[in-house]
Write a protein that holds these residues in place. Structure first.
Motif, short mmCIF file in Angstrom:
data_model
loop_
_atom_site.label_atom_id
_atom_site.label_comp_id
_atom_site.label_asym_id
_atom_site.label_seq_id
_atom_site.Cartn_x
_atom_site.Cartn_y
_atom_site.Cartn_z
N GLY A 92 24.95 106.60 96.78
CA GLY A 92 24.87 106.19 95.39
C GLY A 92 24.01 107.16 94.62
N ARG A 93 23.77 106.84 93.38
CA ARG A 93 22.90 107.66 92.53
C ARG A 93 21.82 106.78 91.94
N ALA A 94 20.65 107.35 91.74
CA ALA A 94 19.52 106.58 91.21
C ALA A 94 18.83 107.38 90.12
N PRO A 95 18.34 106.70 89.09
CA PRO A 95 17.63 107.39 88.02
C PRO A 95 16.19 107.70 88.40
N GLU A 96 15.62 108.66 87.73
CA GLU A 96 14.19 108.96 87.85
C GLU A 96 13.50 108.58 86.55
N THR A 97 12.46 107.80 86.68
CA THR A 97 11.75 107.29 85.52
C THR A 97 11.00 108.40 84.79
N THR A 98 11.08 108.38 83.47
CA THR A 98 10.31 109.32 82.66
C THR A 98 8.97 108.69 82.29
N GLN A 99 8.07 109.50 81.77
CA GLN A 99 6.76 108.99 81.38
C GLN A 99 6.88 107.94 80.28
N ALA A 100 7.71 108.20 79.28
CA ALA A 100 7.87 107.26 78.18
C ALA A 100 8.41 105.93 78.69
N GLN A 101 9.36 105.97 79.62
CA GLN A 101 9.93 104.75 80.16
C GLN A 101 8.91 103.96 80.99
N ALA A 102 8.10 104.68 81.75
CA ALA A 102 7.08 104.01 82.56
C ALA A 102 6.07 103.29 81.68
N LEU A 103 5.65 103.94 80.62
CA LEU A 103 4.65 103.33 79.73
C LEU A 103 5.25 102.19 78.93
N THR A 104 6.53 102.29 78.58
CA THR A 104 7.20 101.18 77.91
C THR A 104 7.26 99.96 78.82
N ALA A 105 7.57 100.19 80.09
CA ALA A 105 7.58 99.09 81.05
C ALA A 105 6.20 98.46 81.20
N LEU A 106 5.17 99.29 81.21
CA LEU A 106 3.80 98.78 81.30
C LEU A 106 3.45 97.95 80.07
N ASP A 107 3.87 98.40 78.89
CA ASP A 107 3.63 97.62 77.67
C ASP A 107 4.25 96.23 77.79
N ALA A 108 5.50 96.19 78.23
CA ALA A 108 6.20 94.91 78.32
C ALA A 108 5.58 94.00 79.38
N ALA A 109 5.23 94.58 80.53
CA ALA A 109 4.63 93.78 81.60
C ALA A 109 3.28 93.23 81.18
N SER A 110 2.50 94.04 80.51
CA SER A 110 1.18 93.60 80.06
C SER A 110 1.30 92.46 79.05
N ALA A 111 2.26 92.55 78.15
CA ALA A 111 2.44 91.51 77.14
C ALA A 111 2.94 90.21 77.75
N ALA A 112 3.69 90.29 78.84
CA ALA A 112 4.31 89.10 79.42
C ALA A 112 3.42 88.38 80.43
N GLN A 113 2.30 88.98 80.84
CA GLN A 113 1.56 88.44 81.98
C GLN A 113 0.92 87.08 81.71
N ALA A 114 0.33 86.90 80.56
CA ALA A 114 -0.39 85.64 80.29
C ALA A 114 0.56 84.44 80.36
N ALA A 115 1.73 84.58 79.77
CA ALA A 115 2.69 83.47 79.80
C ALA A 115 3.20 83.21 81.20
N TRP A 116 3.41 84.28 81.96
CA TRP A 116 3.87 84.11 83.34
C TRP A 116 2.82 83.39 84.18
N ASP A 117 1.57 83.75 84.02
CA ASP A 117 0.49 83.09 84.76
C ASP A 117 0.38 81.62 84.34
N ALA A 118 0.54 81.35 83.04
CA ALA A 118 0.41 79.98 82.53
C ALA A 118 1.53 79.08 83.02
N LEU A 119 2.61 79.66 83.50
CA LEU A 119 3.73 78.86 84.02
C LEU A 119 3.29 77.96 85.15
N GLY A 120 2.32 78.39 85.93
CA GLY A 120 1.78 77.57 87.01
C GLY A 120 2.42 77.85 88.35
#
Length: 497
Positions: free
Chosen positions: A32-60
């Motif tokens: 198969g073929r797989a993509p390689e993450t760019t710096q901009a994509q990695a930091l965008t993913a970090l932005d989204a993960a950071s924003a989502a963490q509090a609600a995920w933790d509050a889920l219980g």
């Protein structure tokens, strides 16, 4: 494989430059073929993960625990395509591939149970009358999970499931050689209910992704399985940050030894040595690297082991007739062959299986049995089907154990002896995380033999054990002076008398 290509459509999978993933047993086959993450994509993913963490933790804990249970069911339902992809992409034999899917399922179900027990509700703590105290566990933030190629589904899933269950969001970085099975795992986890902003897959270069993400204070921790050298680099990168102190959970390599004394059962030793050293092409963290034979029985045992090696079949891992498949890459094969070449100059090659035309297009390394004088002659772990053997006198067990400790590693240890006192003596003198008596040294079972070591072999706690999730969590206490609100109502419920 159609399934592998389809996995590239799993979301959120950041896309960059695509690279071909080829089969280790035959590099002419593109899996198969797989993509390689760019710096901009990695930091965008970090932005989204950071924003989502509090609600995920509050889920219980109870709500989060339901998700890995559903993921486990999905993996079981899709056993056959997962096994096929593991065999093609990672070069695993069919028995190894089936066992790996089962281990991934075990991780999901075990961590779900631990989440309900430890994260489901605050734990009451003792205190003086008129006061209540509770202890609760919470996610730390964003975890970067870096998994290896030798267990690209089980360890990948175990790291991610643990971090998620504890209330963290996850950036999952698979091994560069085995990203396709990671796509499938992420797709199943999303299907099981993990929100897309909570789990992100970042395939590509380890050094590049580490350089972009490790300096960022929003990465609260790293779960890593791989080489000791890489773990040390990650540790230094995290230590260089000026922000909050990050968590590092590392499981690394080992110079794993098995000690066999003159009371051992020879046939059982042979079976366990072959399984521990050569199956899975020696590409297990727990694999046997140094066989220590009491000199009274060494010649007999060596003759039996070399004879058993002749029965091993190297070949296409998707065929049931194959006992051993390829090593993961040509670079890995070249490194092992360089070690064998050095050993030809300084040690004694006792046995080397032949390779043939059927192995010409893959990264195969023939199993080797090499006699050395001391474990001190080995300066690092050789991650493949190479077994070193040494002799020790009956009076030299303590000196042998001291030499093993001096390597600095402490992952697995094997003992074959019918003397319980000898086994306990070795266990007491060893610093290894897992010691196995009169059995093989591989195949740790989740919840039964939690896996992990110490020293150069890792930080702990043990994966698949009762304390693993706690390392992904922060502890909080909640103390209330109930007397300040009108008295201690607990006194009214006390029995009189």
């Amino acid at each position: 494989m159609a399934g592998a290509v389809a996995a590239l459509d799993a979301q959120p999978v950041v896309r960059g430059h695509d690279v071909a993933i080829t089969a280790p047993h035959d590099r002419r086959i593109i899996v198969g073929r797989a993509p390689e993450t760019t710096q901009a994509q990695a930091l965008t993913a970090l932005d989204a993960a950071s924003a989502a963490q509090a609600a995920w933790d509050a889920l219980g804990g109870h709500a989060r625990a339901d998700i890995p249970l559903r993921a486990a069911d999905l993996m079981e339902a899709r056993l056959e395509p997962l096994v096929a992809l593991l065999s093609r992409e990672a070069g695993k034999t069919l028995p190894d591939s089936v066992a790996e899917v089962r281990e991934a399922v075990d991780f999901c179900r075990y961590y779900a149970a631990r989440t309900r027990e430890d994260f489901g509700a605050p734990k009451p703590l003792p205190g003086p009358t008129g006061e209540t105290n509770q202890l609760s566990l919470h996610g730390k933030g964003v975890f970067l999970c870096i998994s290896p190629w030798n267990f690209p589904l089980a360890i990948f899933t175990g790291q991610v499931a643990a971090a998620l269950a504890a209330g963290n969001t996850v950036l999952a970085k698979p091994a560069e050689t085995t990203p396709l099975i990671a796509f499938e795992a992420v797709r199943l986890l999303h299907e099981a209910g993990v929100p897309k902003d909570v789990l992100h897959l970042l395939p590509g270069s380890g050094p590049a992704l580490g350089g972009w993400l490790l300096p960022d204070d929003r990465v609260a921790g790293v779960a890593f399985t791989g080489s000791t050298v890489t773990a040390q680099r990650i540790n230094r990168a995290l230590a260089n940050r000026d922000g909050p102190i990050a968590t590092l959970i590392a499981e690394t390599g080992g110079q794993n030894a098995m000690i066999v004394d003159s009371t051992a059962l020879p046939e059982q030793v042979v079976d366990d040595v072959i399984a521990s050293a050569f199956l899975s092409a020696g590409q297990r963290c727990s694999a046997l690297r140094v066989l220590c034979l009491q000199d009274d029985i060494a010649d007999t045992m060596i003759a039996m082991i070399t004879g058993a090696m002749d029965t091993l079949v190297l070949g296409d891992p998707s065929k049931l007739s194959s006992d051993i498949g390829p090593v993961i890459s040509q670079a890995a094969a070249d490194g092992l062959m360089a070690h064998i070449a050095r050993m030809r100059e300084t040690a004694r090659i006792l046995k080397a299986l032949p390779l043939g035309e059927a192995h010409a297009h893959g990264s195969f390394v023939a199993p080797h049995l090499i006699e050395i004088g001391s474990i001190k002659e080995l300066t690092r772990e050789e991650f493949g089907p190479i077994l070193h053997v040494l002799r020790y006198p009956a009076s030299g067990l303590d000196a042998l154990l001291a030499d093993i400790r001096a390597t600095g590693y402490g992952l697995t240890m094997g003992v074959h002896s019918r003397l319980e006192g000898t086994a306990r003596r070795v266990f007491a003198a060893s610093r290894c995380g897992n010691t196995y008596i009169n059995r093989s040294m591989t195949g740790a079972v989740v919840g039964v033999q939690p896996f992990g070591g110490a020293g150069l072999s890792g930080t702990g706690p043990k994966a698949g054990g009762p304390y693993y999730l706690h390392r992904f969590a922060s502890e909080r206490t909640y103390t209330v002076n109930v007397a300040a609100t009108g008295g201690n109502t607990q006194l009214f419920t006390m029995n009189e008398g």
